[in-house]
Design a protein around this motif. Structure first.
Motif, short mmCIF file in Angstrom:
data_model
loop_
_atom_site.label_atom_id
_atom_site.label_comp_id
_atom_site.label_asym_id
_atom_site.label_seq_id
_atom_site.Cartn_x
_atom_site.Cartn_y
_atom_site.Cartn_z
N THR A 1 3.11 -14.41 5.00
CA THR A 1 2.93 -13.36 3.43
C THR A 1 2.67 -12.18 3.98
OG1 THR A 1 0.81 -15.60 3.51
CG2 THR A 1 0.20 -13.69 2.87
N VAL A 2 3.65 -11.82 3.14
CA VAL A 2 3.87 -10.72 3.04
C VAL A 2 3.62 -9.78 1.82
CG1 VAL A 2 5.77 -9.47 2.78
CG2 VAL A 2 5.63 -11.56 4.06
N TRP A 3 3.26 -8.28 1.90
CA TRP A 3 2.81 -7.46 0.90
C TRP A 3 3.76 -6.62 0.56
CZ3 TRP A 3 1.72 -1.77 0.98
CH2 TRP A 3 1.30 -1.54 -0.66
N SER A 4 5.50 -6.82 -0.25
CA SER A 4 5.85 -5.36 -1.34
C SER A 4 6.10 -5.49 -2.30
CB SER A 4 7.37 -6.78 -0.38
OG SER A 4 8.33 -6.13 -1.26
N PRO A 5 5.11 -5.17 -3.35
CA PRO A 5 5.49 -4.27 -4.52
C PRO A 5 6.19 -4.12 -4.70
CG PRO A 5 4.35 -2.95 -3.07
CD PRO A 5 4.14 -3.90 -1.79
N SER A 6 7.35 -4.10 -6.07
CA SER A 6 8.45 -4.20 -7.05
C SER A 6 8.12 -2.33 -7.10
CB SER A 6 8.22 -4.78 -7.33
OG SER A 6 9.31 -6.30 -6.38
N ILE A 7 8.81 -2.11 -7.12
CA ILE A 7 9.22 -1.28 -8.12
C ILE A 7 8.73 -1.11 -9.88
CG2 ILE A 7 11.11 1.05 -8.96
CD1 ILE A 7 9.89 1.21 -5.93
N ALA A 8 7.87 -0.58 -10.59
CA ALA A 8 7.89 -0.62 -11.70
C ALA A 8 6.91 -1.55 -12.11
CB ALA A 8 9.29 -1.04 -12.40
N VAL A 9 6.47 -2.19 -10.97
CA VAL A 9 5.19 -3.04 -10.87
C VAL A 9 3.87 -1.87 -11.32
CG1 VAL A 9 4.12 -3.05 -8.93
CG2 VAL A 9 3.99 -5.27 -10.44
N LYS A 10 2.66 -2.61 -12.31
CA LYS A 10 1.38 -1.46 -12.49
C LYS A 10 0.25 -2.54 -11.33
CE LYS A 10 2.57 -0.29 -17.60
NZ LYS A 10 1.96 -0.24 -18.65
N LEU A 11 -0.18 -1.50 -10.82
CA LEU A 11 -1.31 -1.93 -9.99
C LEU A 11 -2.34 -1.06 -10.11
CD1 LEU A 11 0.45 -2.28 -7.05
CD2 LEU A 11 -0.25 -4.59 -8.31
N ILE A 12 -2.83 -1.43 -9.61
CA ILE A 12 -4.53 -0.34 -10.16
C ILE A 12 -5.37 -0.07 -8.51
CG2 ILE A 12 -7.17 -0.71 -11.05
CD1 ILE A 12 -6.11 -2.44 -12.74
N GLY A 13 -5.69 1.28 -8.49
CA GLY A 13 -5.81 1.51 -7.01
C GLY A 13 -7.70 2.03 -7.72
N LYS A 14 -8.47 2.62 -5.78
CA LYS A 14 -9.75 3.44 -6.26
C LYS A 14 -9.21 4.92 -5.95
CE LYS A 14 -14.03 3.90 -5.82
NZ LYS A 14 -14.85 4.45 -6.87
N ILE A 15 -9.16 6.31 -6.69
CA ILE A 15 -9.14 7.31 -6.17
C ILE A 15 -9.98 7.76 -4.93
CG2 ILE A 15 -9.07 9.45 -7.13
CD1 ILE A 15 -9.52 8.16 -9.53
N ILE A 16 -8.76 8.74 -4.45
CA ILE A 16 -10.30 8.82 -3.25
C ILE A 16 -10.26 10.10 -2.84
CG2 ILE A 16 -9.90 6.61 -1.53
CD1 ILE A 16 -7.58 7.93 -0.16
N MET A 17 -9.26 11.02 -3.71
CA MET A 17 -9.17 12.19 -3.56
C MET A 17 -8.88 13.12 -4.53
SD MET A 17 -7.71 14.63 -0.72
CE MET A 17 -5.59 14.45 -1.29
N TYR A 18 -9.00 13.81 -5.17
CA TYR A 18 -8.50 14.88 -6.41
C TYR A 18 -7.80 15.98 -5.92
CZ TYR A 18 -11.17 11.70 -9.64
OH TYR A 18 -11.21 10.68 -10.46
N SER A 19 -6.29 16.35 -5.85
CA SER A 19 -5.83 17.74 -5.70
C SER A 19 -5.05 18.50 -6.37
CB SER A 19 -4.62 17.64 -4.74
OG SER A 19 -4.26 18.88 -3.54
N PRO A 20 -4.79 19.58 -6.46
CA PRO A 20 -3.83 20.17 -7.61
C PRO A 20 -2.59 19.87 -7.69
CG PRO A 20 -5.40 22.18 -6.48
CD PRO A 20 -5.78 20.57 -5.67
N ASP A 21 -2.31 19.29 -6.65
CA ASP A 21 -1.01 18.74 -6.46
C ASP A 21 -0.78 17.23 -7.01
OD1 ASP A 21 0.19 21.61 -6.07
OD2 ASP A 21 0.09 20.95 -3.29
N HIS A 22 -1.79 16.79 -6.77
CA HIS A 22 -1.09 15.15 -6.49
C HIS A 22 -3.02 14.55 -6.72
CE1 HIS A 22 -2.52 15.63 -2.29
NE2 HIS A 22 -2.76 14.31 -2.42
N VAL A 23 -2.71 13.17 -6.34
CA VAL A 23 -4.18 12.70 -6.41
C VAL A 23 -3.70 11.27 -5.56
CG1 VAL A 23 -5.49 10.74 -8.21
CG2 VAL A 23 -4.46 12.95 -9.36
#
Length: 285
Positions: free
Chosen positions: A126-148
């Motif tokens: 059983t493998v976790w291997s998301p493909s490029i261009a697939v849409k996922l939903i994640g939980k934000i853990i940090m805001y930064s001016p350069d990235h999220v």
């Protein structure tokens, strides 16, 4: 015994000749079947899989230590357990679980003076291997001016760089400074809070901290990304954000993702070089 083997050889050869002759009669339909299979293979969809999890049949050769000589299955299972939650290049993903272990040979081989038993095994991975261009939903853990930064399934890290956040829709709003007496470490709490903290037991405090780490909102001390018109923060009240996978990074045998919330995430306008040029143009103006 020798005579019986000698007599059986022509018979078997005669049977083989008959089988070859019968096979020759069926060459035409077999060729047609092969052509149909090739045509069907060409019709396979080229779009990436929408599922980030998959189960595949894996085959691997393992060198089992001599301590497991009396029970090779236990040794193989322990070696497979050590590969869980690690990025396996041959599987192109992170191994999450293994099952249905089978040995391809009833015996194991030992080379020269090496005491390790070489076993060829197959199992369901059983493998976790998301493909490029697939849409996922994640939980934000940090805001930064350069990235999220996001956390996917409470395990995998996701980073959305600044140039993949629509600047015409979202802007970064800086939070209060750390040395601010109203919001910093020296902030004075209300008397009710002090009394509650004083009367709280250590066990209750630990439970509260554990619950906060799972469900509390992202701290806003460093700032947050907010909508330019409505002022709502990125991710909403629950902090969950949908993104598009645009890249993968493997470090320390772990897989992390790079995401984007642009409407066209693979456009050249959102590349790092283009974003750098646009920033230089704004400064020149």
């Amino acid at each position: 015994m020798t005579t019986s083997l000698g007599l059986s050889l022509p018979a078997s050869g005669h049977k083989k000749r008959k089988q070859r002759a019968s096979d020759a009669d069926h060459d035409v339909p077999r060729k047609k079947k092969k052509e149909k299979l090739k045509q069907d293979m060409g019709k396979l969809p080229t779009e990436p899989s929408t599922s980030e999890f998959r189960v595949t049949k894996a085959t691997i050769t393992l060198s089992v230590p001599p301590v497991f000589a009396s029970n090779l299955r236990t040794g193989v299972e322990e070696m497979l357990d050590s590969m869980i939650m690690r990025y396996i290049p041959s599987l192109c993903g992170v191994l999450l679980a293994h099952s249905n272990l089978h040995f391809l040979s009833p015996t194991a081989s030992i080379n020269a003076d090496c005491p390790f038993a070489i076993c060829n095994v197959t199992f369901d991975a059983t493998v976790w291997s998301p493909s490029i261009a697939v849409k996922l939903i994640g939980k934000i853990i940090m805001y930064s001016p350069d990235h999220v930064s996001l956390l996917l399934h409470r395990t995998f890290n996701v980073s959305i760089p600044r140039h993949h956040i629509p600047q015409d829709v979202w802007e970064f709003e800086y939070g209060p400074a750390e040395n601010d007496p109203e919001y910093g470490e020296g902030a004075v709490g209300s008397p009710v809070d002090k009394e509650g903290d004083a009367g709280m037991k250590d066990s209750d405090a630990e439970k509260m901290d554990a619950e906060k780490t799972e469900d509390e909102a992202v701290p806003e001390a460093s700032g947050q990304w907010v909508h330019r018109l409505t002022g709502t923060k990125l991710g909403g009240t629950d902090g969950y954000l949908e993104f598009t996978v645009i890249g993968k990074t493997v470090a320390n045998e772990m897989l992390s993702l790079q995401g984007s919330i642009q409407s066209d995430p693979f456009s050249e306008e959102h590349s790092t070089t283009q974003s750098g040029k646009s920033s230089h143009k704004k400064r020149d103006k």
